[in-house]
Write an enzyme that holds these catalytic residues in place. Structure first.
Site: not given
Ligand code: PDD
Length: 282
Positions: A32, A142, A174, A198
């Site tokens: 996703y 992801k 993270e 991620l």
């Molecule tokens: N989550 N790390 C994890 C585990 C995440 O699920 C996310 C983002 C990030 C940050 O990635 P980005 O800057 O590309 O949004 C880091 C999204 C927003 C979610 O699962 O809703």
């Protein structure tokens, strides 16, 4: 209001249905993206599409369509949701199997684009707890299989925190759904992109902005002790952007208020976002 595109059909989100034999449902077998829309324009669209292509490649899910078609779909989702600030949730599962089996059966991927107005996210500094990172070791993908992330986030909430920062082998990876930055003696530090976290789009933008504006930044491992000693800590994600941490394990980070580097990085991020989404396509 949320509008769903499911396998070629736009419909109200609450009416969209998938088969119980979808591997996304049975195995969490899907990938996703969460993609922001500001001023009617998709922010960091190519970066999100590149990461999605990588997640598809790593999992061996068939790419359902070329990037131009994705862009067309996103524009249509924005048009249909009719809000200048919106969020696109894109999910691709491996598809519907003939029978439940661990073996792939050459399924056709299931494609979902969910377009919604931008929710009001709470922006107060968060209180976080450190927790062992017990997720799988391919957090760079992801994937929709997020049972561990749900356990981590909701375990933290049950204990009176907002979120958890995860530690693997003594090093920060993270947070449950965001990347981690610290400021330590004037140096910004974030863990290097690896298979344990991620590769966040917001993280990448912040790293580039720091370089472009002469802010000292290192991508290197952060120990638990360094995290606890940091003068400032912030999290980054698409939905929360640059997001200060007030306390870790009940110990205040600095004064408990967003520090100067947090504020500077947030201002740079907001300015960059405005510059990238300056004129409306609506
Ligand atoms: N989550 N790390 C994890 C585990 C995440 O699920 C996310 C983002 C990030 C940050 O990635 P980005 O800057 O590309 O949004 C880091 C999204 C927003 C979610 O699962 O809703």
């Amino acid at each position: 209001m949320s509008i769903a595109y499911l396998n070629g059909v736009w419909q109200p989100a609450e009416e969209a249905r998938v088969s119980v034999l979808d591997r996304g449902f049975l195995f969490g077998d899907g990938v996703y993206e969460v993609i922001p829309v500001f001023n009617g324009r998709v922010f960091a669209e190519d970066r999100h599409l590149a990461r999605m292509a990588r997640s598809l490649g790593q999992t061996g899910i068939k790419p359902p369509m070329p990037n131009d078609c994705w862009k067309h779909l996103f524009a249509e989702g924005i048009r249909r949701v009719g809000e200048a600030s919106a969020v696109l949730y894109v999910q691709i599962t491996r598809g519907v199997s003939r029978v439940r089996s661990h073996n792939y059966q050459n399924e056709e991927p299931t494609v979902l684009v969910l377009a919604s107005g931008w929710p009001e996210y709470e922006q107060r500094p968060h209180d976080v707890v450190t927790m062992e990172d017990f997720r799988w070791s391919r957090a760079d993908i992801k994937a929709t299989s997020l049972v561990a992330s749900g356990m981590i986030r909701n375990g933290a909430i049950a204990d009176g925190y907002d979120d958890a920062i995860l530690i693997r082998d003594g090093k920060v990876t993270e947070a449950s759904a965001s990347n981690v930055f610290i400021a330590l003696d004037g140096m910004i530090v974030t863990p290097p992109a690896s298979r344990y976290l991620l590769h966040g789009i917001t993280r990448a933008v912040v790293i580039e902005l720091a370089a472009a504006h002469g802010l000292p930044l290192q991508e290197r491992e952060i120990t638990h002790a360094e995290l606890m000693a940091a003068n400032e800590v912030w999290l980054t994600s698409t939905t929360h952007e640059v997001w200060p941490v007030a306390s870790i394990d009940r110990c205040k980070v600095g004064s408990g208020e967003p520090g100067p580097l947090t504020n500077q990085v947030n201002s740079l991020y907001q300015a960059y976002k405005r510059s990238q989404t300056a004129s409306s396509v609506m």
